[in-house]
Scaffold this active site. Structure first.
Site, PDB file in Angstrom:
ATOM      1  N   ALA A  49      -6.227 -87.380  29.548  1.00  9.07           N
ATOM      2  CA  ALA A  49      -6.389 -88.283  28.204  1.00  9.07           C
ATOM      3  C   ALA A  49      -6.251 -87.388  27.174  1.00  9.07           C
ATOM      4  CB  ALA A  49      -7.678 -89.250  27.946  1.00  9.07           C
ATOM      5  N   GLU A  50      -5.647 -87.259  25.747  1.00  9.89           N
ATOM      6  CA  GLU A  50      -5.918 -86.371  24.737  1.00  9.89           C
ATOM      7  C   GLU A  50      -7.316 -86.047  24.071  1.00  9.89           C
ATOM      8  OE1 GLU A  50      -2.348 -89.196  23.048  1.00  9.89           O
ATOM      9  OE2 GLU A  50      -3.542 -88.670  25.341  1.00  9.89           O
ATOM     10  N   ASN A  51      -7.968 -86.865  24.306  1.00  8.08           N
ATOM     11  CA  ASN A  51      -9.704 -87.291  23.711  1.00  8.08           C
ATOM     12  C   ASN A  51     -10.593 -86.486  24.945  1.00  8.08           C
ATOM     13  OD1 ASN A  51      -9.234 -89.455  25.516  1.00  8.08           O
ATOM     14  ND2 ASN A  51     -11.228 -90.491  24.711  1.00  8.08           N
ATOM     15  N   GLY A  52      -9.824 -85.599  25.763  1.00  4.42           N
ATOM     16  CA  GLY A  52     -10.762 -84.812  26.689  1.00  4.42           C
ATOM     17  C   GLY A  52     -11.488 -85.169  28.042  1.00  4.42           C
TER      18      GLY A  52
END
Length: 221
Positions: A49-52
């Site tokens: 996921a791009e949020n980490g």
């Protein structure tokens, strides 16, 4: 009128069949978020996921959500053993370095040459493109999961995208409630048809031109 739960899960299940153990996979919001629910519990796939976060699990049962765990769309998730956290710059670095094997995204339109429009309808407010541009350009394989037509009944598989593009000629596969299309050098190829639909019904509801595989698969579930 949107798709029902059965259709959404049928699309997600077909997408899950494209994933192999050892892959790093990124999921968009909507139907793509259902994909982990259709893998075996002992799978060795790491969802990104791009949020980490690397190591997303299946969707939590209602009432068991963890307020500290969410995907890039803000929806509740679970994590698998071996999951790791990072900041968003590292998460995007994984994408931009080409480390993501498959990204599974939603779309507003896909053209018959694989152009993707999935981030904005002009005149409507949106939070931003997010990671769509990087994922479309850098993932090794781009799979789109979407409803076959929009709210007005117009085909979302089009000859040419009329909405702002996310990326050109980036899509490798499209899965809708009607069937599965692959994108090759000659355009769209229909490879799978979901029962009870027919090839002619799909042609009638599709603006884009496509050919039909000689080894067409009929999907019953």
């Amino acid at each position: 009128m949107g798709l029902g739960t059965e259709d959404r899960n049928r699309i997600a299940k077909r997408a899950a069949s494209e994933i192999s153990d050892g892959m790093l996979v990124n999921l968009g919001i909507g139907i793509p978020s259902l994909v982990p629910n259709h893998l075996l519990n002992n799978h060795k796939v790491m969802f990104h996921a791009e949020n980490g976060l690397v190591g997303i699990g299946s969707s939590p049962e209602k009432g068991n959500e963890d307020a500290h765990l969410c995907n890039a769309g803000g929806l509740p998730i679970t994590i698998r053993a071996g999951a790791s956290y990072c900041d968003s710059t590292v998460a995007f670095g994984m994408i931009r370095r080409g480390r993501v094997d498959i990204t599974i995204l939603g779309a507003l339109q896909v053209s018959e040459v694989g152009d993707l429009a999935n981030w904005i309808v002009p005149g409507q407010r949106v939070p931003g493109m997010g990671g769509a541009m990087e994922l479309a350009a850098k993932a090794k394989k781009v799979i789109v999961l979407m409803e076959h037509t929009d709210k007005a009944g117009m085909s979302k598989l089009v000859k040419k995208c009329t909405l702002p593009l996310t990326a050109k000629k980036c899509v490798h596969m499209i899965i809708t409630e009607l069937g599965v299309f692959s994108v090759n050098s000659e355009g769209l190829l229909l490879t799978d048809v979901f029962e009870p639909f027919s090839i002619q019904e799909i042609r009638n509801r599709t603006e884009a031109v496509f050919t039909v595989s000689e080894n067409i698969h009929i999907l019953k579930e």
